[in-house]
Design an enzyme around this catalytic site. Structure first.
Site, PDB file in Angstrom:
ATOM      1  N   LYS A  63      21.110 -10.497  43.898  1.00  0.00           N
ATOM      2  CA  LYS A  63      22.132 -11.767  43.857  1.00  0.00           C
ATOM      3  C   LYS A  63      21.404 -12.757  42.809  1.00  0.00           C
ATOM      4  O   LYS A  63      20.418 -12.878  42.661  1.00  0.00           O
ATOM      5  CB  LYS A  63      22.080 -12.149  45.375  1.00  0.00           C
ATOM      6  N   SER A 111      28.473 -15.626  51.143  1.00  0.00           N
ATOM      7  CA  SER A 111      28.184 -16.086  49.661  1.00  0.00           C
ATOM      8  C   SER A 111      27.811 -14.583  48.872  1.00  0.00           C
ATOM      9  O   SER A 111      28.071 -14.586  47.498  1.00  0.00           O
ATOM     10  CB  SER A 111      27.362 -17.221  49.187  1.00  0.00           C
ATOM     11  N   SER A 166      25.628 -15.244  54.827  1.00  0.00           N
ATOM     12  CA  SER A 166      25.990 -14.785  53.676  1.00  0.00           C
ATOM     13  C   SER A 166      25.955 -13.375  53.268  1.00  0.00           C
ATOM     14  O   SER A 166      26.144 -13.088  52.171  1.00  0.00           O
ATOM     15  CB  SER A 166      25.367 -15.923  52.699  1.00  0.00           C
TER      16      SER A 166
END
Lengths: 102, 475
Positions: free
Chosen positions: B68, B143, B167
């Site tokens: 990420k 997310s 997330s």
């Protein structure tokens, strides 16, 4: 319900410039979210201790000894205004005095 | 090449270790897929694996890793999905990334995400939305949407993300993969660009439960650079369970009733999975988490409050964007932040600043912290009677792009089932439990702090009974 003055006050605290549209939208959206959130104020929470952290650790200090750190050039590499003067290196910032012209 | 892509990460690692697969060939197969992808899942893709060590001798066998964007990676763009950090290349690498690289998982690329991890659809990225590989008209969740989409589409063998209120778990559910949010403190947060420090945790997003256990095993441990990280008790076990005899599952009515607006297809898949669990020998009983319905409210005070403090550092001085540097200091701050942050980040900064401001602190932030205590107590009581708590991961399957962007509160309800565990700091996993109208549904299991090995074991037994097939998303 947040009004325009409150939104502008909070925006100033947050160092966030908002245009007129944003002020209006923010007042409506935050009020909508806060209306929902308000419900927790109806709970009976007398005598309940607050939780700021879930890990069962109080303080964890390392030995107070010098450790390696980045050389100034590395720390400055991503800075918008790196300063390299005879007096030393640092982060350049505009004048904190509003009325002082450059 | 198709054969390589069809292997799980654990199978690929074993292949490299036994010499059946070349690590360079494996990396190149995924690099080419990641570089040519059409989902906007990657923001940066590596040219080659970083040099050092023989992959065959290391536990993760040279299987490339998608990371990420918000994990700092030395010399590689690390922008947290935000325009305010566009082009930022940090001088150091996050501890979990360094650990995984050292264990033999080279960096494949950086994945798209909601800006500063604030969002449940990946539509808040400063670099464009990510498309769901099951249906490109729908969101991948957020997310960690880029990480989830990349693994589901076979653009990466495995990935890491972060979970603050859901997330990792929610995008894993919406993309039909496995996502584990570990116990708070199990993994170091050092080098993770912070959103809400008392909630943020790194974790794996993988094709199956075994891959999640293998990756997680090499992420844990105390780090002197994160004083809230703790030593994980023992080694993370790889899952082996074939049945669930003696396992007591609790189903909280507060999170599975009508309050969260659970879709009928999600409910059907959830109940079918509970039946499978009973068939494997588990007992399934209702349980109570009386304060869980208030978790969302507490979360949307605590997380924005912490975010408003953490994001104060984006001021145009040390890194990232600067706007109107010729103006006075305060004007430069305010305009830099106005230009650099997207609408959702601004909303949360405003909400958090308001909740912490003089006159409102006790009524909002202080109250939320007390609710957090009550939620932890609810779980403690429930775990006296039950081994694990089961809920759907998300009330919905993947929704259409743009369908929830106009109503922030509706978007926040994505987290209805996942935030209580975040506030309590306990581990929870999402595994795919089936399809509803062609879209994946996630099954969510939570356990007591540091119960990950047992949690993964239960998830593994269920995974085998469910027999989910995610290949269609990998075309």
């Amino acid at each position: 319900m947040l009004d325009r003055a409150q939104v502008l006050h909070v925006a100033r605290l947050a160092r966030l410039e908002l245009d007129d549209d944003e002020v209006q939208r923010m007042a409506a959206e935050l009020s909508h979210v806060l209306d929902h959130i308000e419900k927790i104020r109806e709970l009976d929470l007398d005598g309940v201790a607050p939780t700021s952290h879930v890990v069962d650790i109080v303080n964890r200090l390392r030995a107070d000894e010098p450790m390696p750190c980045f050389p100034p050039e590395v720390a400055l590499a991503a800075a918008p205004e790196p300063l390299r003067t005879a007096a030393g290196t640092g982060f350049g910032v505009p004048s904190p005095l509003a009325d002082e012209s450059p | 090449m198709t054969e390589l892509i069809d292997l799980t990460a654990a199978q690929a690692a074993r292949g490299v270790q036994t010499g059946e697969i070349g690590a360079a060939e494996l990396f190149e197969a995924y690099r080419r897929r990641a570089a040519g992808e059409e989902l906007n899942a990657f923001l940066w893709v590596a040219d080659s694996p970083a040099a050092g060590g023989s992959p065959a001798d290391r536990p993760l066998g040279g299987v490339p890793l998608a990371v990420k964007d918000l994990f700092c990676t030395e010399g590689v763009p690390s922008q947290a999905g935000s325009r305010i950090l566009e082009g930022y290349r940090p001088p150091y690498t996050a501890t979990v990334v360094a650990k995984l690289t050292a264990a033999g998982a080279p960096l494949l690329g950086k994945t798209n995400q909601d800006e500063f991890a604030m969002g449940s659809s990946n539509e808040n990225s400063g670099y464009g939305a990510v498309l769901n590989p099951w249906d490109r008209g729908r969101v991948p969740g957020g997310s960690s949407g880029g990480s989830a989409a990349a693994v589901a589409a076979g653009l990466a063998p495995w990935a890491i993300g972060t979970d603050t209120g859901g997330s990792i778990r929610q995008p894993a559910a919406l993309c039909g993969i496995v996502g584990l949010k570990p116990t708070y403190g199990a993994c170091s947060r050092y080098g993770m660009i912070a959103f809400a420090s008392s909630l943020d945790q790194a974790g794996p997003l993988t094709r199956d439960v075994t891959d999640a256990a293998l990756l997680f095993r090499h992420m844990v441990g105390h780090d002197p650079c994160d004083s809230t990280s703790v030593e994980f008790p023992g080694q993370v076990a790889l899952p082996v369970a074939e049945d669930l005899r003696g396992i007591r599952l609790g189903v909280p009515e507060e999170l599975t009733g009508d309050a969260g607006g659970v879709q009928s297809g999600v409910r059907e898949s959830f109940e079918a999975t509970l039946n499978l669990a009973e068939g494997l020998g588990a007992s399934v009983e209702p349980c109570r988490l009386p304060h869980a319905p208030h978790a969302l409210s507490a979360y949307y005070l605590i997380a924005p409050a912490e975010a408003s403090a953490n994001l104060a550092r984006y001021d145009g001085v040390r890194y990232g964007l600067r706007v109107d540097g010729d103006a006075d200091l305060i004007t430069m701050y305010s305009r830099t932040r106005a230009r650099g942050f997207g609408p959702e980040v601004k909303r949360r900064i405003m909400l958090g600043t308001y909740a912490l401001s003089s006159g409102y602190y006790d009524a909002y932030y202080g109250t939320a912290q007390k609710v957090r205590t009550k939620i932890s107590e609810d779980f403690r009581v429930a775990f006296e009677q039950f081994d694990f708590i089961a809920t759907p991961t998300s009330p919905w399957t993947a929704f259409e792009l743009g369908s929830k962007t106009d109503d922030p509160l509706a978007m926040y309800f994505n987290d209805f089932c996942t935030v209580p565990m975040s506030l309590a700091g306990i581990p929870a996993i999402s595994i795919p439990s089936g399809l509803s109208e062609g879209l994946p549904v996630g099954f969510h299991l939570a356990g007591p702090a540091f119960s990950e090995s047992r949690l993964l074991d239960v998830a593994y037994a269920l995974e085998r009974a469910i027999g989910f097939d995610g290949r269609v998303a990998r075309t």
